[in-house]
Design a protein around this motif. Structure first.
Motif, PDB file in Angstrom:
ATOM      1  N   LEU A  48       0.834  -1.201   0.000  1.00  9.88           N
ATOM      2  CA  LEU A  48       0.000   0.000   0.000  1.00  9.88           C
ATOM      3  C   LEU A  48       0.870   1.253   0.000  1.00  9.88           C
ATOM      4  CD1 LEU A  48      -2.822  -0.956   2.531  1.00  9.88           C
ATOM      5  CD2 LEU A  48      -3.052  -0.688   0.057  1.00  9.88           C
ATOM      6  N   SER A  49       1.951   1.224   0.773  1.00 12.06           N
ATOM      7  CA  SER A  49       2.869   2.361   0.817  1.00 12.06           C
ATOM      8  C   SER A  49       3.498   2.600  -0.547  1.00 12.06           C
ATOM      9  CB  SER A  49       3.971   2.111   1.855  1.00 12.06           C
ATOM     10  OG  SER A  49       3.424   1.868   3.123  1.00 12.06           O
ATOM     11  N   LYS A  50       3.911   1.527  -1.215  1.00 13.97           N
ATOM     12  CA  LYS A  50       4.514   1.655  -2.546  1.00 13.97           C
ATOM     13  C   LYS A  50       3.490   2.167  -3.550  1.00 13.97           C
ATOM     14  CE  LYS A  50       7.920  -1.892  -1.631  1.00 13.97           C
ATOM     15  NZ  LYS A  50       8.328  -3.289  -1.838  1.00 13.97           N
ATOM     16  N   TRP A  51       2.248   1.706  -3.451  1.00 13.85           N
ATOM     17  CA  TRP A  51       1.193   2.180  -4.352  1.00 13.85           C
ATOM     18  C   TRP A  51       0.919   3.660  -4.114  1.00 13.85           C
ATOM     19  CZ3 TRP A  51      -2.532  -2.451  -3.146  1.00 13.85           C
ATOM     20  CH2 TRP A  51      -1.992  -3.624  -3.666  1.00 13.85           C
ATOM     21  N   TYR A  52       1.012   4.090  -2.871  1.00 15.97           N
ATOM     22  CA  TYR A  52       0.810   5.500  -2.522  1.00 15.97           C
ATOM     23  C   TYR A  52       1.870   6.360  -3.220  1.00 15.97           C
ATOM     24  CZ  TYR A  52      -1.190   8.912   0.818  1.00 15.97           C
ATOM     25  OH  TYR A  52      -1.858   9.949   1.402  1.00 15.97           O
ATOM     26  N   VAL A  53       3.125   5.907  -3.127  1.00 16.96           N
ATOM     27  CA  VAL A  53       4.228   6.628  -3.774  1.00 16.96           C
ATOM     28  C   VAL A  53       4.042   6.628  -5.293  1.00 16.96           C
ATOM     29  CG1 VAL A  53       6.725   6.586  -4.212  1.00 16.96           C
ATOM     30  CG2 VAL A  53       5.857   6.237  -1.893  1.00 16.96           C
ATOM     31  N   ALA A  54       3.644   5.489  -5.857  1.00 16.03           N
ATOM     32  CA  ALA A  54       3.443   5.391  -7.305  1.00 16.03           C
ATOM     33  C   ALA A  54       2.328   6.325  -7.767  1.00 16.03           C
ATOM     34  CB  ALA A  54       3.131   3.952  -7.693  1.00 16.03           C
ATOM     35  N   ALA A  55       1.258   6.409  -6.992  1.00 11.84           N
ATOM     36  CA  ALA A  55       0.155   7.311  -7.339  1.00 11.84           C
ATOM     37  C   ALA A  55       0.626   8.763  -7.306  1.00 11.84           C
ATOM     38  CB  ALA A  55      -1.021   7.095  -6.390  1.00 11.84           C
ATOM     39  N   GLU A  66       9.279   6.390   2.975  1.00 11.96           N
ATOM     40  CA  GLU A  66       9.141   6.266   4.431  1.00 11.96           C
ATOM     41  C   GLU A  66       7.980   7.110   4.947  1.00 11.96           C
ATOM     42  OE1 GLU A  66      10.449   4.049   6.502  1.00 11.96           O
ATOM     43  OE2 GLU A  66      11.424   3.228   4.720  1.00 11.96           O
ATOM     44  N   ASN A  67       7.732   8.252   4.316  1.00  7.30           N
ATOM     45  CA  ASN A  67       6.601   9.079   4.703  1.00  7.30           C
ATOM     46  C   ASN A  67       5.288   8.391   4.348  1.00  7.30           C
ATOM     47  OD1 ASN A  67       4.742  11.741   3.819  1.00  7.30           O
ATOM     48  ND2 ASN A  67       5.824  11.862   5.768  1.00  7.30           N
ATOM     49  N   ALA A  68       5.246   7.741   3.196  1.00  7.24           N
ATOM     50  CA  ALA A  68       4.050   6.979   2.808  1.00  7.24           C
ATOM     51  C   ALA A  68       3.832   5.816   3.772  1.00  7.24           C
ATOM     52  CB  ALA A  68       4.188   6.472   1.376  1.00  7.24           C
ATOM     53  N   ARG A  69       4.906   5.149   4.162  1.00  4.43           N
ATOM     54  CA  ARG A  69       4.764   4.040   5.128  1.00  4.43           C
ATOM     55  C   ARG A  69       4.226   4.556   6.457  1.00  4.43           C
ATOM     56  NH1 ARG A  69       9.148  -0.751   4.608  1.00  4.43           N
ATOM     57  NH2 ARG A  69      10.257   0.315   6.244  1.00  4.43           N
ATOM     58  N   GLU A  70       4.685   5.716   6.875  1.00  4.33           N
ATOM     59  CA  GLU A  70       4.187   6.277   8.132  1.00  4.33           C
ATOM     60  C   GLU A  70       2.687   6.567   8.035  1.00  4.33           C
ATOM     61  OE1 GLU A  70       5.139   9.944  11.206  1.00  4.33           O
ATOM     62  OE2 GLU A  70       6.727   9.198   9.896  1.00  4.33           O
ATOM     63  N   TYR A  73       1.057   2.962   8.183  1.00  5.92           N
ATOM     64  CA  TYR A  73       1.239   2.312   9.480  1.00  5.92           C
ATOM     65  C   TYR A  73       0.735   3.145  10.657  1.00  5.92           C
ATOM     66  CZ  TYR A  73       4.062  -1.479   7.525  1.00  5.92           C
ATOM     67  OH  TYR A  73       4.480  -2.590   6.844  1.00  5.92           O
ATOM     68  N   GLY A  74       0.544   4.446  10.436  1.00 10.72           N
ATOM     69  CA  GLY A  74       0.077   5.307  11.514  1.00 10.72           C
ATOM     70  C   GLY A  74       1.184   5.725  12.467  1.00 10.72           C
ATOM     71  N   MET A  75       2.403   5.386  12.130  1.00 14.64           N
ATOM     72  CA  MET A  75       3.587   5.722  12.933  1.00 14.64           C
ATOM     73  C   MET A  75       4.803   5.372  12.084  1.00 14.64           C
ATOM     74  SD  MET A  75       3.729   2.465  15.627  1.00 14.64           S
ATOM     75  CE  MET A  75       2.040   2.642  16.146  1.00 14.64           C
ATOM     76  N   PRO A  76       5.992   5.809  12.494  1.00 13.26           N
ATOM     77  CA  PRO A  76       7.182   5.390  11.749  1.00 13.26           C
ATOM     78  C   PRO A  76       7.251   3.862  11.683  1.00 13.26           C
ATOM     79  CG  PRO A  76       7.734   7.160  13.250  1.00 13.26           C
ATOM     80  CD  PRO A  76       6.318   6.741  13.575  1.00 13.26           C
TER      81      PRO A  76
END
Length: 101
Positions: A48-55, A66-70, A73-76
């Motif tokens: 999901l984080s990678k898809w967020y960055v791709a979008a 890392e910002n997308a993962r945060e 995940y709701g946290m680092p």
């Protein structure tokens, strides 16, 4: 009404609401490990984080992974990993490796 009858703005708003709900649901189910998600559904929180960055890239926005993962995940990520991630069992790893083929 059918989805394809909605205007694009409304479709986008509904899809955004669905993503927010999915993120909240995953946040409430920190007991569900990423490897279990991968084995069952073929995607996990990291996907999901990678898809967020791709979008974002499709919109010419340079979003840090890392910002997308945060956001997902709701946290680092390291904090989530330390609090919730368990060592994968041999069964989980076997299923994961089997599904990679």
């Amino acid at each position: 009404m059918k989805i394809n009858e909605l205007n694009l703005e409304t479709q986008t708003q509904l899809e955004a609401a669905v993503l927010r709900r999915l993120i909240a649901h995953l946040d409430s189910r920190s007991d569900v490990q990423n490897i279990d998600l991968m084995n069952l559904a073929g995607f996990c929180r990291n996907c999901l984080s990678k898809w967020y960055v791709a979008a974002a890239e499709e919109k010419n926005i340079a979003l840090e992974y890392e910002n997308a993962r945060e956001r997902i995940y709701g946290m680092p990520y390291e904090d989530w990993k330390n609090q919730h991630q368990k060592t994968a069992t041999s069964e989980q790893l076997s299923a994961f490796n089997k599904n990679k083929d």
